[in-house]
Design a protein around this motif. Structure first.
Motif, PDB file in Angstrom:
ATOM      1  N   PHE A 102       0.517  -1.325   0.217  1.00 23.25           N
ATOM      2  CA  PHE A 102       0.028  -0.100  -0.161  1.00 23.25           C
ATOM      3  C   PHE A 102       0.452   1.444  -0.095  1.00 23.25           C
ATOM      4  O   PHE A 102       0.325   2.066  -0.070  1.00 23.25           O
ATOM      5  CB  PHE A 102      -0.875  -0.279   1.108  1.00 23.25           C
ATOM      6  N   LYS A 103       2.625   1.319   0.203  1.00 28.56           N
ATOM      7  CA  LYS A 103       3.009   2.551   0.526  1.00 28.56           C
ATOM      8  C   LYS A 103       3.044   3.166  -0.730  1.00 28.56           C
ATOM      9  O   LYS A 103       2.814   2.560  -1.861  1.00 28.56           O
ATOM     10  CB  LYS A 103       4.529   1.986   0.427  1.00 28.56           C
ATOM     11  N   GLY A 104       2.645   4.655  -0.151  1.00 25.77           N
ATOM     12  CA  GLY A 104       2.778   5.198  -1.685  1.00 25.77           C
ATOM     13  C   GLY A 104       1.193   5.831  -2.524  1.00 25.77           C
ATOM     14  O   GLY A 104       0.837   5.726  -1.417  1.00 25.77           O
ATOM     15  N   ILE A 105       1.047   5.809  -3.293  1.00 30.06           N
ATOM     16  CA  ILE A 105       0.006   6.364  -3.959  1.00 30.06           C
ATOM     17  C   ILE A 105      -1.411   5.733  -3.267  1.00 30.06           C
ATOM     18  O   ILE A 105      -2.377   5.679  -3.288  1.00 30.06           O
ATOM     19  CB  ILE A 105      -0.573   6.436  -5.260  1.00 30.06           C
ATOM     20  N   PRO A 106      -1.607   3.889  -3.372  1.00 30.79           N
ATOM     21  CA  PRO A 106      -2.520   3.623  -2.401  1.00 30.79           C
ATOM     22  C   PRO A 106      -2.919   4.092  -1.270  1.00 30.79           C
ATOM     23  O   PRO A 106      -4.118   3.649  -0.908  1.00 30.79           O
ATOM     24  CB  PRO A 106      -2.699   1.745  -2.389  1.00 30.79           C
ATOM     25  N   ALA A 107      -1.907   4.061  -0.588  1.00 29.32           N
ATOM     26  CA  ALA A 107      -2.041   4.814   1.136  1.00 29.32           C
ATOM     27  C   ALA A 107      -2.633   5.959   0.378  1.00 29.32           C
ATOM     28  O   ALA A 107      -3.637   6.631   1.810  1.00 29.32           O
ATOM     29  CB  ALA A 107      -0.835   4.885   1.555  1.00 29.32           C
ATOM     30  N   THR A 108      -2.229   6.444  -0.256  1.00 29.03           N
ATOM     31  CA  THR A 108      -3.545   8.536  -0.140  1.00 29.03           C
ATOM     32  C   THR A 108      -3.740   7.959  -0.907  1.00 29.03           C
ATOM     33  O   THR A 108      -5.668   8.759  -0.330  1.00 29.03           O
ATOM     34  CB  THR A 108      -2.204   9.132  -1.499  1.00 29.03           C
ATOM     35  N   LEU A 109      -5.026   6.996  -1.888  1.00 30.04           N
ATOM     36  CA  LEU A 109      -6.393   7.037  -2.094  1.00 30.04           C
ATOM     37  C   LEU A 109      -6.753   6.739  -1.481  1.00 30.04           C
ATOM     38  O   LEU A 109      -7.850   7.250  -1.387  1.00 30.04           O
ATOM     39  CB  LEU A 109      -5.810   5.897  -3.020  1.00 30.04           C
TER      40      LEU A 109
END
Lengths: 194, 227
Positions: free
Chosen positions: A168-175
């Motif tokens: 989830f690191k990066g964009i997925p967590a942000t979304l």
């Protein structure tokens, strides 16, 4: 019933927030919301361009395209006006108001292909707003965009320091974080009844 | 051109999964989130975009020697907007339901960064055949991503799939609301990362974005001033 100006303004900022409920301008929302300063700068630059673009496209649509029955050309006409206009603002600001150019200049070239700007001009036409209503709608849309960017820059600094699973690191967590912010904006839905 | 040796068909297949524009390079997020409340809307949007991508890639590749470098972005935008207007006509006439469902987002194909990105990064440098195949591959990859998103959101959020009702009485309607869009896209990208066994992109990189050159230039200017 024609909605009053203040209703259009608040509705555009809170209920129909461009980023969180209409999904326009997701790229700058994810790309520029890393720091508070750049979020404010980008937000203000978009607001500025949205209001100016509406002020330019409205007379052209109702003065040229409607009388000549060329309304189907609006996508081409509007995107060209916006592209031209962003270039023009950049040159004018650079020459006349260097302090404002310094604050917003970096973000201006990114705005031409921002769908929120083209979106608001087409939306004003679709909703059959008059000139004043269109300007207020664009202002509200821009301020709503700025608001969501600023709020999200705060959320994001917490997400970045959190320990999330590798995948989830990066964009997925942000979304996923954006989805929670979007839930909080759902509380406003239907508030103004339009 | 270094990739001239590669078989032509790879231009088509690379966009489908390996370099999927939405799920791997993270371009064109706005329509991915906005129109995927139903699987069928996702397919409609995807195919409309595919059509525009194939046409613009072909035309731009054919005209690459004619368009002067200084005005290439405005020229690309006009070419793209023309084809978008064309597909709007066709859809309004032959598929009025889909036209109404996609609404504003059909016009917004014009500013979809996948199309400008492919025009700038691929079509303006490669032959017509390769560009057309590249457009078809990327467009179908985009359609696939939209179809996956739309299926998940429709099944959970409305209890149906492609209009077939499952008879679920209380679907989790948040999935078809805006919040659900962000959530499902986050999960899908995470799963793709896991399957691809590679490090997820830490941030949105500008690869393929037509404004990349400009951003880089401005960033450098700013840093030069700051130091």
């Amino acid at each position: 019933m024609t909605p009053t100006l203040i209703v259009i303004l608040l509705n555009a900022i809170l209920c129909d927030n461009f980023v969180l409920s209409k999904f326009m301008g997701i790229c700058p929302f994810l790309g520029v919301s890393k720091k508070f300063d750049s979020a404010v700068g980008m937000g203000l630059a978009v607001t500025f361009v949205m209001v100016c673009a509406t002020a330019c496209t409205y007379p052209i649509y109702h003065g040229i395209l409607v009388p000549m029955e060329l309304t189907y050309m609006k996508t081409i006409a509007f995107i060209l006006i916006i592209a031209l206009f962003v270039q023009l603002i950049e040159m004018l600001l650079k020459k006349n108001i260097p302090s404002l150019y310094k604050a917003l200049g970096v973000y201006l070239p990114l705005i031409t292909t921002n769908c929120a700007v083209l979106g608001v001009t087409i939306l004003n036409v679709d909703n059959e707003y008059n000139f004043l209503q269109s300007i207020v709608n664009a202002l509200g849309g821009g301020l709503g965009f700025a608001l969501s960017l600023v709020i999200f820059s705060g959320v994001r600094s917490r997400v970045n320091s959190a320990d999330v699973p590798e995948m989830f690191k990066g964009i997925p967590a942000t979304l996923v974080a954006a989805s929670i912010v979007s839930v909080s904006f759902m509380g406003f839905s239907g508030m103004f009844g339009i | 051109m270094s990739d001239e040796k590669k078989p032509v068909i790879t231009e088509f297949t690379k966009g489908l999964i390996k370099e999927n524009p939405t799920l791997v390079t993270l371009l064109g997020m706005c329509p991915t989130l906005a129109v995927t409340t139903q699987a069928s809307n996702g397919i409609g949007m995807g195919l409309a975009t595919t059509f525009v991508l194939i046409c613009t890639n072909t035309v731009i590749s054919a005209l690459k020697k004619v368009i002067p470098g200084a005005v290439r972005l405005p020229s690309f935008i006009v070419i793209i907007a023309s084809f978008v207007t064309f597909i709007e006509f066709i859809m309004k006439r032959s598929m009025p339901d889909l036209y109404d469902a996609l609404g504003l987002y059909l016009s917004l194909i014009t500013v979809n960064c996948i199309i400008l990105g492919r025009a700038e990064a691929f079509a303006s440098r490669n032959s017509v055949l390769r560009s057309a195949l590249d457009g078809a591959g990327n467009g179908l990859g985009f359609t696939l991503a939209l179809f996956i998103m739309g299926s998940i959101r429709e099944i959970f959020g409305a209890g149906s799939w492609m209009g077939i009702q499952f008879g679920i009485e209380t679907p989790v309607s948040i999935f078809i609301m805006p919040a659900g869009g962000f959530f499902v896209l986050g999960i899908v990208i995470a799963v793709v990362n896991k399957l691809a066994k590679k490090k997820p992109p830490k941030e949105l990189h500008c690869a393929g974005c037509p404004n990349e050159e400009l951003c880089e230039k401005y960033r450098c200017d700013k840093e030069a001033k700051a130091s």
